[in-house]
Motif scaffolding. Structure first.
Motif, PDB file in Angstrom:
ATOM      1  N   GLU A  27      -4.305  -8.090   2.925  1.00 52.30           N
ATOM      2  CA  GLU A  27      -3.574  -7.144   3.754  1.00 52.30           C
ATOM      3  C   GLU A  27      -4.572  -6.346   4.578  1.00 52.30           C
ATOM      4  OE1 GLU A  27      -1.241  -5.442   0.545  1.00 52.30           O
ATOM      5  OE2 GLU A  27      -2.651  -3.790   0.416  1.00 52.30           O
ATOM      6  N   GLU A  58       3.463 -10.422   8.712  1.00 56.96           N
ATOM      7  CA  GLU A  58       4.504  -9.465   8.342  1.00 56.96           C
ATOM      8  C   GLU A  58       3.849  -8.095   8.246  1.00 56.96           C
ATOM      9  OE1 GLU A  58       7.251 -12.568   5.691  1.00 56.96           O
ATOM     10  OE2 GLU A  58       6.205 -10.927   4.695  1.00 56.96           O
ATOM     11  N   ARG A  59       4.532  -7.084   8.784  1.00 60.34           N
ATOM     12  CA  ARG A  59       3.999  -5.736   8.753  1.00 60.34           C
ATOM     13  C   ARG A  59       4.882  -4.875   7.857  1.00 60.34           C
ATOM     14  NH1 ARG A  59       3.571  -1.206  13.559  1.00 60.34           N
ATOM     15  NH2 ARG A  59       2.061   0.100  12.506  1.00 60.34           N
ATOM     16  N   ASP A  60       4.256  -4.116   6.944  1.00 58.28           N
ATOM     17  CA  ASP A  60       5.070  -3.266   6.078  1.00 58.28           C
ATOM     18  C   ASP A  60       5.181  -1.869   6.689  1.00 58.28           C
ATOM     19  OD1 ASP A  60       2.589  -2.589   3.438  1.00 58.28           O
ATOM     20  OD2 ASP A  60       2.770  -1.834   5.480  1.00 58.28           O
ATOM     21  N   GLU A  61       5.831  -0.974   5.974  1.00 56.46           N
ATOM     22  CA  GLU A  61       6.086   0.345   6.522  1.00 56.46           C
ATOM     23  C   GLU A  61       4.822   1.191   6.654  1.00 56.46           C
ATOM     24  OE1 GLU A  61      10.625   0.457   4.765  1.00 56.46           O
ATOM     25  OE2 GLU A  61       9.027   1.677   3.862  1.00 56.46           O
ATOM     26  N   ARG A  66       0.288  -8.732   6.634  1.00 51.79           N
ATOM     27  CA  ARG A  66       0.027  -9.823   5.678  1.00 51.79           C
ATOM     28  C   ARG A  66       0.456 -11.123   6.331  1.00 51.79           C
ATOM     29  NH1 ARG A  66       2.383  -5.622   3.073  1.00 51.79           N
ATOM     30  NH2 ARG A  66       1.205  -4.705   1.350  1.00 51.79           N
TER      31      ARG A  66
ATOM     32  N   ARG B  80       4.133 -13.356  -0.312  1.00 51.48           N
ATOM     33  CA  ARG B  80       5.506 -13.678  -0.704  1.00 51.48           C
ATOM     34  C   ARG B  80       5.708 -15.160  -0.973  1.00 51.48           C
ATOM     35  NH1 ARG B  80      10.521 -12.007   1.871  1.00 51.48           N
ATOM     36  NH2 ARG B  80       9.736 -12.153   3.959  1.00 51.48           N
TER      37      ARG B  80
END
Lengths: 250, 250
Positions: A27, A58-61, A66, B80
């Motif tokens: 990440e 994918e981007r988290d908050e 990632r 994931r």
DNA sequence: GCGGCCTCTTCCGTTGAGCGGAAGGCAACC
DNA sequence: GGTTGCCTTCCGCTCAACGGAAGAGGCCGC
């Protein structure tokens, strides 16, 4: 200033962004990605945004990126990884159930062994291999098999390069490695006692493809205190089973 | 004429080339890729060349392109998919050894279940799932679990869309699906008898993440002649084991 | 509470990487 | 030999890509 000063293409840059991720860094922030790729922040922002929109990232908050599921989904169509694994799994499971040790399936990619499958029992000796990870050819059981049956150019290149020492037992002398490879071809198996890790002994066998070439190697890894002999028949049988499943004429 | 008439970016085009591959078409010619993406041959040639140089695609001597190992290697860093699989594998193996039936691990991606792991015994009932493949939420055991614990928006969207019928047993009525999802939440398991395939019965349970959300679903698939009851404890235990391994506080 | 620092986002003038049609090489087929 | 289809290379044209600048926002130390 418009356009890449180095003349690098957009596709190349986008792929380099993806390649920034590693087992140690799964990440990364936007700034991380810019620093690690050497791209300006604005450029990175734009490329990363596109990759995220498509699902490659994918981007988290918290703003951490990632590798995304969509990329994996596409990549799972690679015949030499998940495709090979699908054919091999019944035999890998058989070998695992018979022994409850570490079971590996690897292919050669360049001068390294790339692990496409690993099944490890709870109580199996700890090993450093990782699905999607790479390990050197000269210091692993699967690697020795893959190298033994590789084109001579690959063998020469590996022996010409530095043969890194991992333990006191690692083979680092080209003549010695050459003899070892000849023995692997003679017996059609490789035994790797403590070459990579002091406490692990590996027994590997070749997986043949329909064209008569070696397309993968299968192995079991047990504590070094174990004798390799008793594992040879099961490993060889599993490898031959995978070979037949792939259409090899043994 | 320079630049994309549609204003599409280079990155988007390159990703679309990769997305052309499917389970049904794992190897494509250059012309195939051009036709399927709608890109001019010259443009496709250039983009494909770059992807192949990097290793996202591999070209054989006959000119057939396949998804390359390098892409899979990067994609294997997706938390994931392979990351989740690594944590789950010991429990999946336990469940497999205890039953020798089909064992699945899936995550929700959009309005579908994406399979990140599948272990099937030689004699297990044949199932259509595939690692890297997608199946509908409403007609699979794992899918029902993933849907039951999804945000309400996802549930509403799925129920508002067409609920495709696969067998006479498939639930295609929104009110009936709503009741079924409530039952899944009440019992914390999903039983899917013949919803997707006439001869397969699935028993699934949720995998919890550290944040108290459901991050995946685990299931076993057996012949429809079997009673689901005896499998419930093992499936639930395996799912709880994976949950703990992921840091969930159960 | 404020200043400093860092991350991330948006803007926008500039320009060469990307565009794809045309032409041609090559192989397979009839 | 002619036809067909695939793939490769060329090259004039232009707008997608470029990234510095500016600013918003958050975190941290004082």
């Amino acid at each position: 200033m418009p356009h890449s000063p180095s003349g690098e293409t957009v596709t190349s840059r986008a792929l380099r962004v993806l390649a920034t991720f590693s087992a140690q860094r799964r990440e990364l922030t936007l700034s991380d990605l810019a620093r690690l790729t050497g791209l300006p922040l604005t450029t990175t922002h734009r490329l990363v945004g596109e990759l995220a929109t498509w699902g490659a990232l994918e981007r988290d908050e918290q703003g951490l990126y990632r590798i995304g599921l969509r990329l994996w989904e596409i990549a799972a169509l690679a015949p030499r990884s998940v495709g090979l694994r699908e054919a091999a799994l019944p035999f890998l499971e058989d070998l695992y159930e018979a022994t409850h040790e570490n079971v590996h399936l690897a292919v050669r990619d360049g001068d390294e062994a790339l692990y496409v499958e690993r099944i490890s029992g709870r109580h199996a000796v700890s090993v450093v291999s990782r699905v999607g990870g790479r390990l050197p050819l000269h210091a692993t059981g699967v690697g020795l098999v893959l190298l033994a049956y590789a084109d001579v150019e690959v063998q020469e290149r590996v022996m010409a390069g530095p043969l890194r020492r991992f333990t006191d037992r690692t083979v680092t002398s080209p003549p010695e490695l050459r003899r070892l490879l000849a023995e692997v071809r003679r017996t059609r198996t490789a035994i790797s006692p403590g070459y990579l890790e002091n406490n692990a002994l590996s027994v590997a066998a070749p997986v043949w493809g329909p064209a008569g070439d070696v397309v993968a190697a299968l192995s079991i890894v047990v504590p070094i205190s174990r004798a390799p002999g008793p594992f040879l028949p099961a490993v060889t049988a599993a490898a031959r089973g995978v070979s037949r499943a792939l259409g090899a004429r043994l």
